[in-house]
Motif scaffolding. Structure first.
Motif, mmCIF file in Angstrom:
data_model
loop_
_atom_site.group_PDB
_atom_site.id
_atom_site.type_symbol
_atom_site.label_atom_id
_atom_site.label_comp_id
_atom_site.label_asym_id
_atom_site.label_seq_id
_atom_site.Cartn_x
_atom_site.Cartn_y
_atom_site.Cartn_z
ATOM 1 N N TYR A 141 -7.007 0.922 12.997
ATOM 2 C CA TYR A 141 -5.818 1.003 12.144
ATOM 3 C C TYR A 141 -5.402 2.458 11.968
ATOM 4 O O TYR A 141 -6.241 3.353 11.847
ATOM 5 C CB TYR A 141 -6.101 0.385 10.784
ATOM 6 N N ASP A 142 -4.096 2.672 11.932
ATOM 7 C CA ASP A 142 -3.553 4.007 11.689
ATOM 8 C C ASP A 142 -3.692 4.340 10.207
ATOM 9 O O ASP A 142 -3.063 3.705 9.359
ATOM 10 C CB ASP A 142 -2.068 4.036 12.082
ATOM 11 N N SER A 143 -4.505 5.329 9.868
ATOM 12 C CA SER A 143 -4.584 5.748 8.469
ATOM 13 C C SER A 143 -3.878 7.081 8.242
ATOM 14 O O SER A 143 -3.389 7.351 7.157
ATOM 15 C CB SER A 143 -6.043 5.844 8.012
ATOM 16 N N ALA A 190 1.800 9.779 1.900
ATOM 17 C CA ALA A 190 1.484 9.906 0.478
ATOM 18 C C ALA A 190 1.308 11.366 0.083
ATOM 19 O O ALA A 190 1.736 11.782 -1.001
ATOM 20 C CB ALA A 190 0.222 9.102 0.147
ATOM 21 N N GLY A 213 -7.311 -1.546 7.194
ATOM 22 C CA GLY A 213 -6.331 -2.539 7.617
ATOM 23 C C GLY A 213 -5.568 -3.230 6.503
ATOM 24 O O GLY A 213 -4.819 -4.173 6.767
ATOM 25 N N LEU A 214 -5.725 -2.763 5.258
ATOM 26 C CA LEU A 214 -5.023 -3.432 4.159
ATOM 27 C C LEU A 214 -3.621 -2.854 4.005
ATOM 28 O O LEU A 214 -3.438 -1.645 4.053
ATOM 29 C CB LEU A 214 -5.815 -3.246 2.861
ATOM 30 N N ASP A 215 -2.626 -3.706 3.835
ATOM 31 C CA ASP A 215 -1.276 -3.199 3.592
ATOM 32 C C ASP A 215 -0.743 -3.626 2.231
ATOM 33 O O ASP A 215 0.388 -3.321 1.881
ATOM 34 C CB ASP A 215 -0.318 -3.604 4.717
ATOM 35 N N LEU A 274 0.831 -1.201 0.000
ATOM 36 C CA LEU A 274 0.000 0.000 0.000
ATOM 37 C C LEU A 274 0.872 1.261 0.000
ATOM 38 O O LEU A 274 0.562 2.242 -0.683
ATOM 39 C CB LEU A 274 -0.916 -0.013 1.231
ATOM 40 N N ALA A 295 -0.317 6.802 6.748
ATOM 41 C CA ALA A 295 -0.270 6.513 5.315
ATOM 42 C C ALA A 295 -0.691 7.718 4.487
ATOM 43 O O ALA A 295 -0.081 8.025 3.454
ATOM 44 C CB ALA A 295 -1.188 5.323 5.004
ATOM 45 N N ILE A 296 -1.738 8.426 4.936
ATOM 46 C CA ILE A 296 -2.210 9.601 4.177
ATOM 47 C C ILE A 296 -1.152 10.691 4.166
ATOM 48 O O ILE A 296 -0.863 11.289 3.129
ATOM 49 C CB ILE A 296 -3.518 10.181 4.775
ATOM 50 N N ALA A 342 -5.706 1.940 4.299
ATOM 51 C CA ALA A 342 -4.990 1.782 5.571
ATOM 52 C C ALA A 342 -6.000 1.695 6.710
ATOM 53 O O ALA A 342 -5.885 0.849 7.598
ATOM 54 C CB ALA A 342 -4.027 2.957 5.784
ATOM 55 N N ALA A 343 -7.023 2.554 6.661
ATOM 56 C CA ALA A 343 -8.019 2.580 7.735
ATOM 57 C C ALA A 343 -8.747 1.249 7.839
ATOM 58 O O ALA A 343 -9.166 0.852 8.923
ATOM 59 C CB ALA A 343 -9.009 3.706 7.511
ATOM 60 N N ALA A 402 -0.812 -0.926 13.059
ATOM 61 C CA ALA A 402 -0.401 -0.776 11.656
ATOM 62 C C ALA A 402 -1.300 -1.635 10.762
ATOM 63 O O ALA A 402 -1.663 -2.749 11.138
ATOM 64 C CB ALA A 402 1.053 -1.191 11.479
ATOM 65 N N PRO A 403 -1.667 -1.132 9.574
ATOM 66 C CA PRO A 403 -2.412 -1.958 8.618
ATOM 67 C C PRO A 403 -1.677 -3.270 8.382
ATOM 68 O O PRO A 403 -0.441 -3.309 8.369
ATOM 69 C CB PRO A 403 -2.435 -1.096 7.352
ATOM 70 N N GLY A 404 -2.427 -4.333 8.180
ATOM 71 C CA GLY A 404 -1.807 -5.641 7.959
ATOM 72 C C GLY A 404 -1.789 -6.485 9.218
ATOM 73 O O GLY A 404 -1.764 -7.705 9.152
ATOM 74 N N ALA A 405 -1.796 -5.828 10.394
ATOM 75 C CA ALA A 405 -1.832 -6.580 11.650
ATOM 76 C C ALA A 405 -3.268 -6.990 11.961
ATOM 77 O O ALA A 405 -4.203 -6.450 11.393
ATOM 78 C CB ALA A 405 -1.286 -5.699 12.780
ATOM 79 N N ILE A 430 -5.165 5.773 -0.438
ATOM 80 C CA ILE A 430 -4.220 5.046 0.410
ATOM 81 C C ILE A 430 -4.680 5.100 1.868
ATOM 82 O O ILE A 430 -4.679 4.083 2.575
ATOM 83 C CB ILE A 430 -2.798 5.639 0.230
ATOM 84 N N GLY A 431 -5.122 6.273 2.303
ATOM 85 C CA GLY A 431 -5.606 6.416 3.676
ATOM 86 C C GLY A 431 -6.812 5.533 3.961
ATOM 87 O O GLY A 431 -6.905 4.917 5.027
#
Lengths: 650, 650
Positions: free
Chosen positions: B222-224, B231, A188-190, A42, B227-228, A185-186, B211-214, A181-182
């Motif tokens: 999730y922390d967005s 980017a 939970g996808l990486d 991501l 990532a925002i 991420a929110a 973190a996304p993915g966990a 992207i945000g």
């Protein structure tokens, strides 16, 4: 001299076509279709194009949460609170900081301290801001005084209000900016599936060319087309494979082109189309394979001697050698192909003028930014202020942009013009705006619509909100499921005279509970509700006023108001999450959602989910295609696969 | 409870400022200035910002070249050619393919075959297209017949017509798109100085973040924002240094911020400004160093609890935790700083509406793209068609964009509206448009103007062309050096009543020749020219009609027309290159150019290079600043350093 005497012969193959004819031949031979997907991190997706629709794997937020620092309470406990005669609430022995799950329920007459973002505990249905309380640390134990009544749901952000589990949150074809992207991420996808970038081999030919950085020999010039084409490929979503300068002889050029065809999706050669040199590339392109040369000569200025060829379905484009000619023909023929392979739409501007359709209130003395979605009307663009609050990630995604309300204005008047700054690039107004109640079935239909090239914007505000938006002309379509208790009919009784109803599908509604809960397992829905409505230990979760489900629940309760009645989230997902997470024991939701949360389900009745529109807009392209699509057998099959009932005799 | 009781104390430091006041404090403490330069490969420069003005190290094209496939001739030889009574020219025993230097001169009555891009040989001053000739292979040897007269300069692209040696071709602050990369490739550069990208440390804080993915634990989200923000930093020219999620305790947060300050130019932290948590970051920021916290609380919706701080001149920005609040405050305060550090201007749109100021002729039956530069007038934008042909790389650079003339139109009428598609991003109309004759001194003044924040567009079409453009209102300023033979005065006699002259500087003109050529060395200019004017072996190079230098040459020749008289390029550089490369033996150019080409120089007279403008525009900001700048001592010193004469008593 031989070279010069060949000019006459070459003239015969330079048969000039119109730009449209050339483009048609090129498109017929070379598929202008999106390349397959690949997976990237991501964090590396900026600028890439999403290859598949993405459904959120979780609710965002994943639980009912507090929007302020304060105390979680039962709204009913504060009902009598007044300035001068406050209500006293004893504090529970737990502080709900961010990131911790609650252990204690909020019993009547109590409150639990909670931080912004903290999980609303079982029993509570509202939050009182810390500023609106007095702390009392007396002999009776820690307590607070509240001097004003709270409404149920006050300062509560409900589960899934931003993105619901299973909801399609991004559609394939979107180019990733910071906001997409945000969003991912929110939820939970990486890693994300993106369209593979087209690989474009970039070759320059001409014995007069030298690479920049080398010492220029007399009569030579530096190759600039190679650098320009490579950079333009990158600007349009491709990856340039720089092949450098190839000598202008048949053997070298043929080898270079053949090697490029092995690794690249597209070969761009510049130089070699002028009448003195064109025969070399022409001869090579004629024997590389079918279909060979498609176009040689286009009625464009500059750019006439352009040559378009293909081997199989891979394109080989020979641009004229002079830079301006090369760039115009590149923009006319190569850019559309590269963007199509990369899955990119045409460009649009960075800001647009629009009107606000309604009064936009704002506080005097501070500048306010309002997120807005754009909608085309017969009378230009309209900027619709979005209903979501500042806790929302999707506000950024549903928004096409934002406009400011200046600090010296107490708001904007209906019809006033605003300049909407676009968020990110590549965003364009949708063909169709749908406002109303969310359904996974509608996500599917909107996906089928996208396959037909029409883009819909969806805004989930519930059935009643959607109907109001349709009345104000702010959307093309309202997705609704409202039950008229008097007639027992869905949807049609609520339409204004100018509205029409397109029949949608039916969803089974029922009581949801944690699987195995002995209070519900094996009973009929109405029976279980009747038996448990008076039990203080059994907490329900209700729905918001105006929702079709709320009418169903009120009918079921026959005027009763069991514990949890005032907890009134806005979606099936929030209801299911409250039950799954133990904040409540039962609620009413649709079967598909119960299944997604692993909940037990006691069926009640079929809810009709239909689509309403304004009669006078029925022939607008996006809406007309949607309505036709709704009736197609393919659509009905897709809906039944998702578990929805369709067909006549509903 | 301690945490909640701190709210009152925290309120006292959250003293809300207006957006303007907050921005002013932030800008006063943190320099919003461009970072220093670094060198990158040209191929990797896309999207980067040029750090220094770039002067072309060569002429582009580097020699006089043929624009078509055909024959290099002396135009005078074809003067009598008519349909039915052609002129016969014997062919020289050399074919000028691309990339090879000529060995033979074109003697009277002869022609040399030449390919597109081939070097024009000595003696020739025009090219006849191959289609306009008949090949004769008879007993008298190979020859061609020409049935139409050629004008001198026909199908010749002169040295430096695109970019001249020493000319400033790109100014610092430009963001590289494909076209800037192409320009620098064309002048042979493979490395470029670019502004170092600002490094922005991105931290998220909050114990609820994962973190996304966990796998999400109960109560967590999730922390967005991380990532925002990362980017968005990349979208605005910066490099994000992702610092991940930092626990919400004082020690961890302080360590993370201190480490970030060591490597980053700017630290962005999201979360931690709400009233329940703000005290932690507040305490840390208060002790990291001077000046510390600048702003805590801004009258923005959403985004009120923003905190702006600095340690030394490095900024630390604490964004609110909720995504929309975080993004608005990021766009309001961080984006301007990141873009300023990266040397980027604010954004502009991708296409604009403009009017064409004059008739634009076009051939019926093919669509024509016209390169245009944009100019602001009192009456909206005007799109000026650019004079350069399709061999030009700079056409792409000087152009703001292009507009199409449809195939079914024989042209556009003056005043007609066109939609100009912008080329690349980040381009904005200049503050000042200068059209006329090029001078290295003017390059320097335009550079000083840029230091004052004003951007000038320069278009070199010669003095007479510039004057015509000024008369039509297409530019703000004309750079000119025209001699009135009757009065012996420069420039002033040519002005229309509505024009005013700003005194510029003086440039020494003289006869240039290859250093050591005994025909010139040690003589006075007029003496050498008089002695050699009748010598058939001594070939001159002239200048175009309308140039100040041409008037000087005609005066010098007193009506004589020596060999080479019809070779009439448009610039000092093309004259110097023709002499240096042996296509001619002498010409007239300015001293600085003679020096740059290593040529001998016999002084003739001082030429006055002045700037003309329209009186009614004198107070427009860009022009007013330019005129004031011209008179400043700093400017006069800079001009004298380049060898130009300035000051009173000219």
């Amino acid at each position: 001299m031989e070279r010069l005497s060949e000019v006459a012969r070459q003239e015969q193959f330079l048969s000039v076509l119109s730009r449209e004819e050339a483009a048609a031949r090129f498109r017929a031979a070379v598929p202008h279709a999106t390349l397959p997907a690949e997976t990237v991190l991501l964090a590396e997706a900026l600028g890439r194009v999403l290859a598949e629709d993405i459904a959120s794997p979780i609710d965002v937020p994943p639980f009912d949460r507090s929007l302020v620092d304060g105390f979680a309470v039962r709204a009913a406990d504060t009902e009598s609170a007044r300035e001068g005669s406050p209500v006293r609430l004893g504090l529970n022995a737990e502080i709900l900081a961010c990131g911790t799950a609650p252990n204690l329920a909020v019993a009547p007459g109590t409150a639990t301290p909670i931080a912004t973002g903290g999980v609303i505990p079982r029993g509570a249905d509202a939050v009182v801001m810390v500023e609106a309380t007095e702390f009392l640390g007396d002999a009776a134990g820690p307590a607070i005084e509240v001097a004003r009544a709270s409404n149920p749901g006050q300062f509560v952000g409900y589960t899934g209000a931003d993105m619901a589990l299973g909801e399609t949150v991004l559609r394939r074809g979107v180019r990733f900016t910071a906001r997409e992207i945000g969003m991912l991420a929110a939820c939970g996808l990486d890693r994300v599936p993106v369209v593979r970038r087209p690989r474009v081999a970039v070759l320059s030919t001409g014995d007069e060319l030298m690479a920049p950085g080398a010492l220029l020999r007399p009569g030579a010039i530096y190759d600039s087309n190679g650098a320009i084409v490579a950079a333009s490929v990158a600007e349009n979503g491709g990856v340039a494979l720089p092949g450098g300068i190839v000598a202008d002889d048949e053997a070298s050029l043929e080898t270079a082109i053949r090697e490029s065809l092995e690794t690249a999706d597209l070969v761009v050669l510049s130089g070699g189309t002028s009448k003195g040199a064109g025969d070399v590339s022409h001869r090579i392109l004629s024997r590389l394979g079918e279909p060979g040369i498609l176009v040689h000569g286009v009625a464009l200025k500059p750019g006439k001697p352009l040559c378009l060829a293909a081997v199989g379905t891979k394109a080989i484009v020979v641009l004229p050698g002079f830079p301006t000619s090369a760039m115009f023909t590149f923009h006319e023929f190569v850019v559309p192909l590269v963007r199509a392979l990369a899955g990119l739409p045409p460009r649009e501007e960075a800001s647009v003028e629009a009107r606000v359709p309604q009064r936009v209130p704002s506080e005097l003395g501070r500048m306010e930014f309002v997120m807005a979605s754009l909608s085309r009307t017969g009378d230009g663009l309209v900027a619709l202020p979005l209903p979501k609050g500042s806790g929302s990630v999707t506000a950024f995604s549903q928004a096409d942009g934002f406009f400011p309300v200046p600090a010296n204005r107490a708001g904007l008047e209906a019809g006033e013009a605003v300049t909407v700054s676009r968020l990110g690039a590549g965003v364009k107004p949708p063909d169709l705006t749908i406002v109303g109640s969310h359904c996974l079935g509608l996500d599917r239909v909107v996906g089928l619509l996208a396959d037909r090239g029409y883009r819909a914007r969806t805004i989930w505000v519930g059935s009643a909100g959607g109907l109001a938006a349709l009345k104000r002309g702010e959307c093309d379509l309202t997705a609704m499921h409202l039950l008229d208790p008097e007639s027992g009919r869905y949807n049609a009784p609520f339409l204004a005279p100018e509205m029409r109803l397109a029949p949608g599908w039916r969803r089974m509604q029922g009581v949801v509970f944690r699987a195995g809960d002995p209070r519900f397992a094996g009973r009929r829905a109405a029976e279980a509700v009747a038996a448990l409505a008076g039990d203080a230990e059994t907490v329900m979760v209700n729905r918001n006023t105006g929702s079709g489900t709320r009418l169903l629940i009120d009918g079921l309760l026959e005027g009763g108001r069991p514990a949890g009645y005032w907890n009134q989230p806005r979606s099936h997902n929030a209801v299911a999450a409250a039950v799954a997470q133990g904040r409540a024991d039962w609620g009413v939701a649709i079967e598909g959602v119960a299944r997604a949360y692993g909940l037990g389900f006691l069926p009640l009745t079929e809810e009709h989910y239909d689509l309403a529109y304004r009669a006078e807009r029925a022939n607008e392209p996006g809406l007309a295609v949607f309505l036709a699509l709704l009736a197609e057998p393919e659509t009905r099959v897709a809906l039944r696969e998702l578990g929805f009932a369709t067909g006549a005799g509903d």
